[in-house]
Design an enzyme around this catalytic site. Sequence first.
Site, short mmCIF file in Angstrom:
data_model
loop_
_atom_site.label_atom_id
_atom_site.label_comp_id
_atom_site.label_asym_id
_atom_site.label_seq_id
_atom_site.Cartn_x
_atom_site.Cartn_y
_atom_site.Cartn_z
N CYS A 1 2.34 2.75 -10.12
CA CYS A 1 3.41 2.90 -9.85
C CYS A 1 4.57 1.77 -10.02
CB CYS A 1 3.75 3.37 -8.02
SG CYS A 1 2.61 5.18 -8.17
N THR A 2 3.74 0.33 -9.43
CA THR A 2 4.89 -0.87 -9.60
C THR A 2 6.02 -1.32 -10.75
OG1 THR A 2 3.24 -1.42 -7.91
CG2 THR A 2 4.78 -3.45 -8.82
#
Length: 219
Positions: free
Chosen positions: A114-115
Amino acid sequence: MATLSFPSLYSPLSPLPTKTPKTHYSQFQNLPTGSLSSQYQFFGLQLSQWPSSLSFPSFSSPSPKHSIVAKVTKGSVPPSFSLKDQDGRDVKLSKFKGKPVVVYFYPADETPGCTKQACAFRDSYEKFKKAGAEVVGISGDDASSHKAFAKKYRLPFTLLADEGNKVRKEWGVPSDLFGALPGRQTYVLDKNGVVQLIYNNQFQPEKHIDETLKLLQSL
């Protein structure tokens, strides 16, 4: 000369009685994900020893009230929503009508995939602006988590808190790994709020940016 006789139960010509143990469905449900073949050792058999005609029960039989049915499809208008952004302000989907908008659902703040995805959207944000599009990320994290995530990685776009995953369920975002992992799915809506692209790829998060830009540049 004496003759030996055997009781019929133990006659060498008659096989010993056997009883096939029953395998309960719950035994399969508890197998760890991704290790099915090795777990057949539990039953004393290698995977290759199973008869080809043997069928296995489904690993998941969710009740209808827990099933996720795809409700948003290409060409449809998705359900509206009102969620808190990273600054605690209410944001409605209707706010973006009149311009294209990229709505991407992701599992959680601060996780590696997600980062990467968020930073890829950040690095290409000028391209999205040039296409006249807004970018909106949605996960089940609360507003304070989103605020810290956006500040740490200097994210210039909106993050919305879908606590309880209500919107995720209403949009029909599918889960991964037998329901253990929230899905990573991106929608591109045109200026009329109609879905023009649905892209799902859990394990290549950065590809979401390439696919959405490709579509936006063709609108």
